[in-house]
Design a protein around this motif. Structure first.
Motif, mmCIF file in Angstrom:
data_model
loop_
_atom_site.group_PDB
_atom_site.id
_atom_site.type_symbol
_atom_site.label_atom_id
_atom_site.label_comp_id
_atom_site.label_asym_id
_atom_site.label_seq_id
_atom_site.Cartn_x
_atom_site.Cartn_y
_atom_site.Cartn_z
ATOM 1 N N ALA A 70 35.091 -71.936 13.166
ATOM 2 C CA ALA A 70 33.959 -73.141 12.454
ATOM 3 C C ALA A 70 34.738 -73.592 11.255
ATOM 4 O O ALA A 70 34.770 -74.509 10.840
ATOM 5 C CB ALA A 70 32.692 -72.544 12.541
ATOM 6 N N ALA A 71 35.224 -72.252 10.553
ATOM 7 C CA ALA A 71 35.615 -72.850 9.185
ATOM 8 C C ALA A 71 37.057 -73.515 9.458
ATOM 9 O O ALA A 71 37.324 -74.415 8.487
ATOM 10 C CB ALA A 71 36.066 -71.572 8.413
ATOM 11 N N GLU A 72 37.958 -73.020 10.404
ATOM 12 C CA GLU A 72 39.230 -73.809 10.261
ATOM 13 C C GLU A 72 38.983 -75.375 10.845
ATOM 14 O O GLU A 72 39.692 -76.268 10.746
ATOM 15 C CB GLU A 72 40.193 -73.238 11.314
ATOM 16 N N PHE A 73 37.905 -75.419 11.813
ATOM 17 C CA PHE A 73 37.703 -76.850 12.241
ATOM 18 C C PHE A 73 37.120 -77.509 11.350
ATOM 19 O O PHE A 73 37.401 -78.805 11.005
ATOM 20 C CB PHE A 73 36.711 -76.679 13.486
ATOM 21 N N ALA B 268 42.714 -71.522 -2.525
ATOM 22 C CA ALA B 268 41.297 -71.276 -2.178
ATOM 23 C C ALA B 268 41.072 -71.324 -0.577
ATOM 24 O O ALA B 268 40.022 -70.490 -0.282
ATOM 25 C CB ALA B 268 40.543 -72.743 -2.795
ATOM 26 N N ILE B 269 41.785 -71.992 0.132
ATOM 27 C CA ILE B 269 41.515 -71.819 1.592
ATOM 28 C C ILE B 269 42.088 -70.307 1.864
ATOM 29 O O ILE B 269 41.151 -69.549 2.594
ATOM 30 C CB ILE B 269 42.315 -73.015 2.529
ATOM 31 N N LYS B 270 43.091 -69.972 1.527
ATOM 32 C CA LYS B 270 43.311 -68.359 1.925
ATOM 33 C C LYS B 270 42.070 -67.429 1.358
ATOM 34 O O LYS B 270 41.892 -66.363 2.224
ATOM 35 C CB LYS B 270 44.743 -67.996 1.432
ATOM 36 N N PHE B 271 41.806 -67.756 0.277
ATOM 37 C CA PHE B 271 40.930 -66.815 -0.364
ATOM 38 C C PHE B 271 39.479 -66.985 0.354
ATOM 39 O O PHE B 271 38.836 -65.820 0.804
ATOM 40 C CB PHE B 271 40.344 -67.195 -1.930
ATOM 41 N N PHE B 272 39.255 -68.021 0.689
ATOM 42 C CA PHE B 272 37.752 -68.294 1.575
ATOM 43 C C PHE B 272 37.859 -67.677 2.967
ATOM 44 O O PHE B 272 36.941 -66.990 3.290
ATOM 45 C CB PHE B 272 37.538 -69.865 1.562
ATOM 46 N N GLY C 203 39.589 -65.142 3.939
ATOM 47 C CA GLY C 203 39.614 -63.732 3.638
ATOM 48 C C GLY C 203 38.226 -63.204 3.203
ATOM 49 O O GLY C 203 37.576 -62.179 3.951
ATOM 50 N N THR C 204 37.294 -63.862 2.466
ATOM 51 C CA THR C 204 36.197 -63.503 2.279
ATOM 52 C C THR C 204 35.123 -63.523 3.278
ATOM 53 O O THR C 204 34.243 -63.060 3.516
ATOM 54 C CB THR C 204 35.481 -63.955 0.945
#
Length: 266
Positions: free
Chosen positions: A176-179, A227-231, A233-234
């Motif tokens: 869902a996040a990637e889409f 920010a994308i990589k951080f998000f 991960g969290t």
């Protein structure tokens, strides 16, 4: 707007564009704190630097966009289908949306309400069945697109609306996040193009604004990459609850500030 102010707003955009906290809402408050919120170029700048942030998605997920095969064609079709509702609604209600962007109270309330929703999202949608974007059919893409229309309200967050929409359609949190990231590309490209068409005189009559817009997009691009990589991960580790608490705190702070008499005029 100075170069320093452009960089500050671009950092805020890059940090928040893909987090479920509303980049627009944060930029509205940031521009107010900097004392430049009434400037017409600031309003154009806040929309157009989102293009730099979404280019980070194209770079990080370049195989999704540039490795051409049958699956990629289906991928593009789903993105086109999903972006249509927001394009139509954005065009029909453009003036009303601009008016809402001038209200910090709207930002505060939507941040608060959205934060409450995020506290429960992981419990509401905890039985996903779609674990790759290839399994998203056209009807699911369209439904996610309707969820994205909620983000036309400042403070709602395009990322939050589309991710929640994806999870409601049985997508895993990560898918869902990637889409949501992928859908940002045509959505924000269209929004940027439309804003530039409406406000091109701010650039042609004031060439120095082109420099600020270039700097803003470069900074937003670099920060968004991180920010994308951080998000992601969290999200894998903690889900949405932490972002829900963050939105609630910020939303309440804005509402209290307004009721205490602070002139949050934008």
């Amino acid at each position: 707007m100075t170069v320093f102010e452009a960089i500050i707003i671009a950092i805020v955009e890059g940090l928040t564009e893909f987090l479920p906290v509303s980049s627009t809402g944060h930029m509205i408050i940031t521009s107010w704190l900097l004392g430049i919120s009434n400037d017409e170029f600031t309003k154009l700048f806040e929309v157009c630097i989102q293009l730099g942030a979404i280019l980070a998605v194209v770079v990080l997920y370049w195989k999704k966009f540039f490795v051409f095969d049958k699956n990629r064609l289906n991928f593009y079709i789903k993105l086109i289908i999903a972006v249509v509702p927001a394009l139509i609604m954005g065009y029909l209600f453009s003036d009303k949306i601009d008016a809402l962007m001038e209200s910090p109270m709207v930002v505060g309330v939507t941040l608060l309400l959205g934060g409450i929703v995020l506290l429960f999202v992981d419990k509401w949608f905890n039985h996903p069945t779609i674990d790759t974007d290839e399994k998203i059919d056209n009807f699911r893409a369209l439904r996610i697109g309707f969820f994205q229309c909620l983000a036309l309200i400042p403070g709602m967050s395009r990322s939050a609306a589309t991710i929640i929409g994806g999870m409601q359609q049985k997508l895993t949190r990560n898918v869902a996040a990637e889409f949501s990231f992928f859908l940002a590309v045509p959505t924000m490209a269209a929004a940027t193009g439309y804003k530039l068409l409406k406000g091109y005189k701010l650039l042609t009559e004031h060439p120095e604004n082109l420099k600020l817009l270039f700097i803003g997009n470069v900074v937003a691009f670099i920060v968004a990459m991180l920010a994308i990589k951080f998000f992601i991960g969290t999200l894998k580790k903690y889900g949405f609850r932490m972002w829900g608490y963050y939105r609630i705190v910020v939303g309440i702070a804005i509402i209290i500030a307004i009721y205490m008499g602070y002139k949050l005029e934008v």
